[in-house]
Design a protein around this motif. Sequence first.
Motif, mmCIF file in Angstrom:
data_model
loop_
_atom_site.group_PDB
_atom_site.id
_atom_site.type_symbol
_atom_site.label_atom_id
_atom_site.label_comp_id
_atom_site.label_asym_id
_atom_site.label_seq_id
_atom_site.Cartn_x
_atom_site.Cartn_y
_atom_site.Cartn_z
ATOM 1 N N MET A 287 123.089 -81.832 1.836
ATOM 2 C CA MET A 287 122.287 -80.677 2.199
ATOM 3 C C MET A 287 122.789 -79.423 1.445
ATOM 4 S SD MET A 287 122.594 -77.875 4.388
ATOM 5 C CE MET A 287 123.693 -78.242 5.716
ATOM 6 N N ILE A 288 121.850 -78.634 0.980
ATOM 7 C CA ILE A 288 122.235 -77.396 0.294
ATOM 8 C C ILE A 288 121.557 -76.225 1.017
ATOM 9 C CG2 ILE A 288 122.203 -76.137 -1.898
ATOM 10 C CD1 ILE A 288 121.674 -78.886 -3.260
ATOM 11 N N ARG A 289 122.341 -75.199 1.281
ATOM 12 C CA ARG A 289 121.789 -74.013 1.937
ATOM 13 C C ARG A 289 121.977 -72.801 1.026
ATOM 14 N NH1 ARG A 289 124.798 -74.371 6.544
ATOM 15 N NH2 ARG A 289 125.648 -72.293 6.328
ATOM 16 N N VAL A 290 120.876 -72.123 0.811
ATOM 17 C CA VAL A 290 120.920 -70.921 -0.032
ATOM 18 C C VAL A 290 120.554 -69.754 0.867
ATOM 19 C CG1 VAL A 290 119.708 -69.749 -1.895
ATOM 20 C CG2 VAL A 290 120.292 -72.149 -2.132
ATOM 21 N N GLU A 291 121.421 -68.734 0.931
ATOM 22 C CA GLU A 291 121.146 -67.631 1.869
ATOM 23 C C GLU A 291 121.157 -66.282 1.158
ATOM 24 O OE1 GLU A 291 124.148 -68.255 4.803
ATOM 25 O OE2 GLU A 291 123.030 -69.855 5.775
ATOM 26 N N ASN A 292 120.014 -65.638 1.219
ATOM 27 C CA ASN A 292 119.857 -64.253 0.709
ATOM 28 C C ASN A 292 120.452 -64.035 -0.667
ATOM 29 O OD1 ASN A 292 118.677 -63.469 3.194
ATOM 30 N ND2 ASN A 292 120.735 -63.359 4.078
ATOM 31 N N ILE A 293 120.136 -64.905 -1.606
ATOM 32 C CA ILE A 293 120.726 -64.689 -2.934
ATOM 33 C C ILE A 293 119.887 -63.681 -3.731
ATOM 34 C CG2 ILE A 293 122.066 -66.813 -3.128
ATOM 35 C CD1 ILE A 293 119.948 -67.933 -4.957
ATOM 36 N N ASN A 294 120.610 -62.823 -4.411
ATOM 37 C CA ASN A 294 119.997 -61.798 -5.261
ATOM 38 C C ASN A 294 120.570 -61.928 -6.654
ATOM 39 O OD1 ASN A 294 118.329 -59.841 -3.551
ATOM 40 N ND2 ASN A 294 120.200 -60.119 -2.345
ATOM 41 N N PHE B 277 117.741 -77.172 1.578
ATOM 42 C CA PHE B 277 117.328 -78.391 0.882
ATOM 43 C C PHE B 277 118.007 -79.589 1.541
ATOM 44 C CE2 PHE B 277 117.409 -74.902 -2.263
ATOM 45 C CZ PHE B 277 116.046 -74.807 -2.506
ATOM 46 N N SER B 278 117.179 -80.483 2.107
ATOM 47 C CA SER B 278 117.735 -81.577 2.917
ATOM 48 C C SER B 278 118.171 -82.775 2.077
ATOM 49 C CB SER B 278 116.677 -82.058 3.908
ATOM 50 O OG SER B 278 116.136 -80.965 4.582
ATOM 51 N N VAL C 74 116.670 -81.508 -5.789
ATOM 52 C CA VAL C 74 115.953 -80.231 -5.888
ATOM 53 C C VAL C 74 115.237 -80.212 -7.236
ATOM 54 C CG1 VAL C 74 116.160 -77.713 -5.876
ATOM 55 C CG2 VAL C 74 117.750 -79.094 -4.534
ATOM 56 N N ILE C 75 113.915 -80.072 -7.187
ATOM 57 C CA ILE C 75 113.141 -80.120 -8.432
ATOM 58 C C ILE C 75 112.319 -78.843 -8.583
ATOM 59 C CG2 ILE C 75 111.333 -81.352 -9.694
ATOM 60 C CD1 ILE C 75 112.112 -83.896 -8.207
ATOM 61 N N ASN C 76 112.406 -78.247 -9.743
ATOM 62 C CA ASN C 76 111.559 -77.111 -10.129
ATOM 63 C C ASN C 76 110.303 -77.660 -10.759
ATOM 64 O OD1 ASN C 76 112.897 -74.826 -9.611
ATOM 65 N ND2 ASN C 76 113.766 -74.562 -11.640
ATOM 66 N N THR C 77 109.165 -77.209 -10.347
ATOM 67 C CA THR C 77 107.969 -77.699 -11.041
ATOM 68 C C THR C 77 106.795 -76.748 -10.839
ATOM 69 O OG1 THR C 77 106.540 -79.629 -11.367
ATOM 70 C CG2 THR C 77 107.149 -79.140 -9.102
ATOM 71 N N SER D 276 109.559 -81.508 0.803
ATOM 72 C CA SER D 276 109.785 -80.153 1.290
ATOM 73 C C SER D 276 109.513 -79.218 0.112
ATOM 74 C CB SER D 276 111.233 -80.063 1.773
ATOM 75 O OG SER D 276 111.659 -78.742 1.738
ATOM 76 N N ILE D 277 108.762 -78.155 0.370
ATOM 77 C CA ILE D 277 108.337 -77.299 -0.747
ATOM 78 C C ILE D 277 108.647 -75.827 -0.449
ATOM 79 C CG2 ILE D 277 106.361 -76.559 -2.157
ATOM 80 C CD1 ILE D 277 104.992 -79.248 -1.216
ATOM 81 N N VAL D 278 109.227 -75.172 -1.461
ATOM 82 C CA VAL D 278 109.443 -73.727 -1.368
ATOM 83 C C VAL D 278 108.629 -73.089 -2.484
ATOM 84 C CG1 VAL D 278 111.140 -71.877 -1.636
ATOM 85 C CG2 VAL D 278 111.767 -73.954 -0.416
ATOM 86 N N PHE D 279 107.770 -72.134 -2.122
ATOM 87 C CA PHE D 279 106.969 -71.469 -3.144
ATOM 88 C C PHE D 279 107.578 -70.087 -3.420
ATOM 89 C CE2 PHE D 279 103.405 -68.486 -4.055
ATOM 90 C CZ PHE D 279 103.080 -68.972 -5.305
ATOM 91 N N ILE D 280 107.858 -69.832 -4.698
ATOM 92 C CA ILE D 280 108.485 -68.558 -5.087
ATOM 93 C C ILE D 280 107.495 -67.711 -5.893
ATOM 94 C CG2 ILE D 280 110.307 -67.520 -6.484
ATOM 95 C CD1 ILE D 280 112.068 -69.785 -6.009
ATOM 96 N N GLN D 281 107.477 -66.432 -5.566
ATOM 97 C CA GLN D 281 106.655 -65.492 -6.340
ATOM 98 C C GLN D 281 107.529 -64.268 -6.624
ATOM 99 O OE1 GLN D 281 103.395 -65.630 -7.387
ATOM 100 N NE2 GLN D 281 103.222 -63.499 -8.015
#
Lengths: 246, 248
Positions: B1-8, B24-25, B192-195, B207-212
Motif C-alpha cells: 500500500m502506498i499513501r501520498v499525503e498533501n504533496i506539493n 494506492f492499494s 500504480v499506472i499513469n495513463t 482504483s482511479i485518481v483523476f488529476i487536473q
Amino acid sequence: MGFLATTGKYVLFLKRVFSRFEKRTVYLPKIIEEINILGISSIGFVAFVSVFVGAVVTLQVAYNMENPLLPTYLIGLASRDSIILEFSPTMISLILAGKIGSHIASSIGTMRVTEQIDALEVMGINSASYLVFPKICAAVFINPFLIILSIALGIVGGWLAGNLTGICPTEEFLIGLQYEFAPFTMFYAIIKTIIFAFIITTVCAFFGYHTKGGALEVGQASTKGVVYTSILIIIFNYLITNLLLS
Amino acid sequence: MIRVENINKSFGDKHVLNNLSAHFSAGKINLIIGKSGSGKTMAIKCMLGLHPIDSGSIIFNDRDFINISDRQRKEIRKEIGMVFQGSALFDSMNIQENVMFPLKMTKSMSVSDMKKRVDFCLNRVDLKNVHTLFPSELSGGMQKRVAIARAIVLNPKYLFCDEPNSGLDPVTSKVIDDLLKEITYEYGITTVINTHDMNSVIEIGDSIVFIQDGKKEWEGDKKSITTANNKYLNEFIAPSKSLRRFSG
C-alpha cells in the motif's frame, strides 16, 4: 552568479561521483570497457596527429634557426622539449577533449533524456558514481600511455622530417634528443595529462548528466562540455606550468 | 500500500502538484489519469524520489519515504519496479543483460541462477529468443514487455508504470494491459499506472485518481467513472460533443 552556481553544482556532482559506491565487482569490467572506448580506440588518431605535428615542429624549429653558428643538434633538442613539454600533453589532451569529451557528454546526455538515468536511480543505484567513476579511472589510467606514445611518435615524426629533408641528419638529431635531457619533463607531462584527463571526463560528464530536454539539448551539452573543458585545460596548463617549472 | 499525503511540488512560480493526496492499494491496479501536462508523471516521479517534493509525505507500507537516509531509501527502492514511458532500456546492453542488470547490482546470485530468473521473467512477458538482441532491434511493444520483465525481475512489492501504452496500437496496448493486470493479481503487487488511455481505464482501473492541474479532482473506480459528476473528468472522458452525445 551563473558561474558560481555552475561551479557549486559541479562540486556537488563530484561529491556524488565519489560517494555511495556500488559493488566493486561492478566497476572493474566497466573500467576495462571504458579503457577500450576512451583510450584504445583513440590510439590511431593520436598516432596520426603526433607523427605529423612532430614533423611540423621540427621543420619550424629548423626554419627559425638560420644562424650558422648554432649547432644543428639544437633542432632535435628544441623539437624534443616542445613535444614533451607542450605538444603531447596539452595539444593531444585538447584533441582528446573533442573526441572523448563529446562522446562522454552525448552518451550520458542521451541516457538522461531517455530516462535511463532515472531507471538507474529507481533501482537504488547511484547513477553519477556508476556512470562517471569508471570513465574517470579509465581516462586517468590510459591517457598517460597515450601521451607517452604521442611523445615517442612525435619525435619519430620529427626525426623523419629532419632526415628526409636533410635539415638535420640522424646523428645530429639523436645528439639533440639526448642533450641535457631532464627526466623531470616527462614527470611534468604525465602530471599534466592526469589532471587534464580528470577535467575532460568530469566536466563533460557533468554537462551530459544535467542535460534537460531532447536531442538538441544533448548536442548543446556536448558542445558546452568540450568548450568548457578546453578553457579549463588552457587555464590549468598555465597554473601547472607555473607551479612545476617556474 | 502506498499513501501520498498533501504533496506539493513547484518549479519557480509554476505549481505542478497542489496538495495531492491519494491512497494506492496492494493487489490492485491503481490508475492516475489526466490530460497531458496535468502532473501525472511528476506525481509518479515524486513518489519514486526522482524529484524532491516541497512538502507532504509519501508512505510505503507505513515507511516514510521522505525523511529517511539515502541508505534506507535505497532499501525501499529495491522493492520498486518501474516501467518508463519510453521503456528506458539500456542501449548498450542486450535484452538478457538489461533484464539481468537489477539482479547483478543488488543480489549475490550465481550467473546461472540469474540467467534462470531472466528466462522466467522473459517467458512471463511472452518473449522468447530475444536474449541476444539489442533494444533498438525490438518493436515498441516488445521493448515495453522487456521493460516489464526488468521491472519484475526483483519480485517488487510496488510497480509503477508511466503511460505504458503510449505509442502502441490498440491491440498491443491491450496485451500490455492484460499483462500488467495478470502480474498485479498474481503477485499481489501495488501497481500504480499513469495513463490517459480510456481503454485502459475501463479495462484495468480498479482504483482511479483523476488529476487536473496537479490537483486531485476525482477518485473512484472504473464502474463509477462514467457516472461521475465532474466537469473536467467528463471533458476528459468525452472531449468532443459527438462523443458526449454518444456516451449519453
